[in-house]
Design an enzyme around this catalytic site. Structure first.
Site, PDB file in Angstrom:
ATOM      1  N   ARG A   1     -10.849   9.477 -40.113  1.00 21.67           N
ATOM      2  CA  ARG A   1      -9.626   9.672 -40.452  1.00 21.67           C
ATOM      3  C   ARG A   1      -9.680  10.424 -42.118  1.00 21.67           C
ATOM      4  NH1 ARG A   1      -6.907   3.697 -38.981  1.00 21.67           N
ATOM      5  NH2 ARG A   1      -6.349   4.610 -37.157  1.00 21.67           N
TER       6      ARG A   1
ATOM      7  N   LYS B   1      -1.520  -4.558 -19.988  1.00 23.96           N
ATOM      8  CA  LYS B   1      -0.338  -5.151 -19.762  1.00 23.96           C
ATOM      9  C   LYS B   1       0.956  -4.301 -19.587  1.00 23.96           C
ATOM     10  CE  LYS B   1      -1.569  -9.424 -21.836  1.00 23.96           C
ATOM     11  NZ  LYS B   1      -1.141 -10.416 -22.975  1.00 23.96           N
TER      12      LYS B   1
ATOM     13  N   GLY C   1      -5.396   3.263 -28.941  1.00 22.14           N
ATOM     14  CA  GLY C   1      -6.844   3.053 -29.471  1.00 22.14           C
ATOM     15  C   GLY C   1      -7.932   2.969 -28.687  1.00 22.14           C
TER      16      GLY C   1
ATOM     17  N   GLY D   1       0.440   2.998 -32.374  1.00 20.99           N
ATOM     18  CA  GLY D   1       1.583   2.612 -32.498  1.00 20.99           C
ATOM     19  C   GLY D   1       2.640   3.784 -32.602  1.00 20.99           C
TER      20      GLY D   1
HETATM   21  P1  ADP Z   1      -4.536   1.622 -25.199  1.00 18.66           P
HETATM   22  O1  ADP Z   1      -5.174   0.936 -26.664  1.00 18.66           O
HETATM   23  O2  ADP Z   1      -5.130   3.129 -25.090  1.00 18.66           O
HETATM   24  O3  ADP Z   1      -3.039   2.058 -25.635  1.00 18.66           O
HETATM   25  P2  ADP Z   1      -4.141  -0.634 -23.809  1.00 18.66           P
HETATM   26  O4  ADP Z   1      -4.681  -1.458 -25.243  1.00 18.66           O
HETATM   27  O5  ADP Z   1      -3.160  -0.903 -23.375  1.00 18.66           O
HETATM   28  O6  ADP Z   1      -4.653   0.693 -24.062  1.00 18.66           O
HETATM   29  O7  ADP Z   1      -5.334  -1.218 -22.666  1.00 18.66           O
HETATM   30  C1  ADP Z   1      -6.996  -1.110 -22.682  1.00 18.66           C
HETATM   31  C2  ADP Z   1      -7.404  -2.225 -22.142  1.00 18.66           C
HETATM   32  O8  ADP Z   1      -7.088  -2.509 -20.863  1.00 18.66           O
HETATM   33  C3  ADP Z   1      -9.125  -2.236 -22.021  1.00 18.66           C
HETATM   34  O9  ADP Z   1      -9.513  -2.997 -22.913  1.00 18.66           O
HETATM   35  C4  ADP Z   1      -9.561  -2.209 -20.655  1.00 18.66           C
HETATM   36  O10 ADP Z   1     -10.409  -3.026 -20.552  1.00 18.66           O
HETATM   37  C5  ADP Z   1      -8.259  -3.154 -20.001  1.00 18.66           C
HETATM   38  N1  ADP Z   1      -7.860  -2.883 -18.571  1.00 18.66           N
HETATM   39  C6  ADP Z   1      -7.960  -1.798 -18.071  1.00 18.66           C
HETATM   40  N2  ADP Z   1      -7.697  -2.148 -16.630  1.00 18.66           N
HETATM   41  C7  ADP Z   1      -7.846  -3.339 -16.497  1.00 18.66           C
HETATM   42  C8  ADP Z   1      -7.875  -4.295 -15.322  1.00 18.66           C
HETATM   43  N3  ADP Z   1      -7.757  -3.715 -14.167  1.00 18.66           N
HETATM   44  N4  ADP Z   1      -7.948  -5.594 -15.673  1.00 18.66           N
HETATM   45  C9  ADP Z   1      -8.078  -6.143 -16.770  1.00 18.66           C
HETATM   46  N5  ADP Z   1      -8.174  -5.346 -17.922  1.00 18.66           N
HETATM   47  C10 ADP Z   1      -7.903  -3.885 -17.836  1.00 18.66           C
HETATM   48 MG    MG Z   2      -5.409  -0.845 -26.945  1.00 16.87          MG
END
Ligand code: ADP
Ligand code: MG
Length: 394
Positions: free
Chosen positions: A36, A193, A346, A369
């Site tokens: 950063r 989620k 992230g 975010g």
């Molecule tokens: P980002 O930070 O890129 O927005 P998220 O925080 O929404 O992404 O999700 C990332 C997490 O989702 C990772 O830690 C990954 O391990 C988890 N993940 C991906 N697929 C699955 C799955 N099938 N079951 C459980 N966790 C999962």
């Molecule tokens: Mg995340």
């Protein structure tokens, strides 16, 4: 988007206050990742080249307001900045009461979150910040979704306020990919989620030509399609929502593809035995941790056909090597694709790093975010303020 841009302003002899996101990890008084800080260097150099006296603002961590705490001091950032710029960068603790500064010099103001009123966007605090400069430059995309004194309030209070090059580049890239995309526009939304991304999915469905869901999110959609998902991470309360989204896409003549095959395991761990199954054959004691190889090929084809591409969220548990192939395949397909691609989040950035595909991505958004809120179609308060003050000055 109509706001003033720092590149177009004369800064000769001006006191220029620049809000950056220098919220970096620090351990034992040393910066452990300076990504950063490096991202902010071109803006700082440009201001100096244009003859400005530079005041830098940033937050660091989550200190209690009104209780300056050495643990959250920007001193390590000042030291690192000084090394990178090969120039003294003075850390000023009592900056709100005035800063002595000549053109060509740089002062880093201590953590904005030490000041009472920062978070609740106290107008009096914002005015005190604005009084320290001739021109305020908002350059921190990652904080643009927060209306705080150093991000939004100060923009409205400053004599002149503009966007810095880092912020405007990010906004231009997002604006172009979402509002004026080369079609077809494809979004890939993965992650853990549905609940955290429901508004993102909703808003994207209105704009994209195609949507791929992945990860834990896909599990809820697989369940909504009537398949057994065993012990998989999913959200039973959101099955109806998923069905609604599937319906909505059908009405538009599209579809949200469900993985053909998946990689399953009987426990959530790096050394769990992995097995590929047809999506209809998942057993009660299994959990889906990645998309399968046939699905990866399908998705790679869809990606290859996209004109513009937005990616947020891994399609599997990429942190475990046995369940990382799907996310790698998606990442590499995006890297190969001729589409203008934009990625944010992230864990998405961690995956991009892990698979070494950064070079092949059109734009990597730095604001987790803020990126999601932009994709949701929300107005980012700091950007709205920049637009308002630009309109008022016309
Ligand atoms: P980002 O930070 O890129 O927005 P998220 O925080 O929404 O992404 O999700 C990332 C997490 O989702 C990772 O830690 C990954 O391990 C988890 N993940 C991906 N697929 C699955 C799955 N099938 N079951 C459980 N966790 C999962
Ligand atoms: Mg995340």
């Amino acid at each position: 988007m109509n706001f003033l841009r720092m590149e177009n302003l004369g800064l000769e002899g001006q006191r220029v206050m620049i809000r950056e996101d220098l919220n970096v990890p620090i351990s034992d008084g040393h910066v452990t990742s300076d990504v950063r800080i490096k991202a902010a260097l071109p803006t700082i150099r440009l201001a100096l080249e244009k003859g400005a006296a530079v005041l830098l603002l940033s937050h660091l961590g989550r200190p209690v307001e009104g209780e300056p705490d050495a643990q959250f001091s920007l001193q390590p950032v000042a030291s690192r900045l000084s090394q990178l710029l090969d120039q003294e960068v003075r850390l000023e603790t009592d900056w709100l009461n005035g800063v002595d500064l000549m053109p060509g010099e740089i002062v880093l103001c201590e953590n904005v979150r030490f000041n009472p009123g920062e978070k609740k966007n106290d107008p009096a605090l914002a005015r005190r910040m604005a009084a320290l400069c001739d021109i305020f430059v908002m350059d921190a995309f990652a904080t643009a979704h927060r209306a705080q004194a150093s991000t939004e309030g100060v923009v409205r209070a400053a004599a002149v306020a503009c966007a810095g090059p880092l912020l405007s580049r990010e906004l231009d890239a997002l604006q172009q990919s979402l509002h004026d995309p080369v079609r077809p526009l494809l979004a890939i939304v993965g992650g853990s989620k549905v609940s955290t991304k429901l508004t993102v999915l909703d808003s994207l469905l209105g704009r994209v030509d195609e949507l791929i869901v992945g990860g834990g999110i896909a599990n809820t959609f697989i369940a909504a399609a009537g398949h057994n998902i065993g012990e998989s991470l999913y959200e039973p309360d959101l099955i109806q929502e998923a069905q609604r989204l599937i319906q909505q896409t059908h009405v538009k003549g599209g579809s949200i593809p469900i993985p053909k095959d998946v990689v399953v395991a009987r426990s959530f761990s790096a050394d769990a035995t992995s097995q590929v199954r047809h999506v209809a054959d998942v057993r009660d004691d299994e959990m889906i941790l990645d998309i399968g190889p046939l699905t990866a090929v399908d998705y790679a084809k869809i990606i290859a056909g996209a004109g513009t591409l937005i990616w947020n969220g891994p399609v599997g548990v990429f942190e475990f090597p046995r369940f990382s192939a799907g996310t790698r395949a998606v990442a590499e397909a995006i890297e190969r694709s001729a589409a203008f691609s934009i990625a944010g989040g992230g864990d998405t950035l961690a995956a991009i790093d892990q698979f070494g595909v950064a070079e092949g991505i059109g734009y990597i958004s730095t604001g987790g975010g803020a990126f999601l809120e932009f994709v949701e179609g929300k107005v980012l308060p700091a950007v709205a303020a920049l637009e308002d003050v630009a309109a008022a000055s016309r």
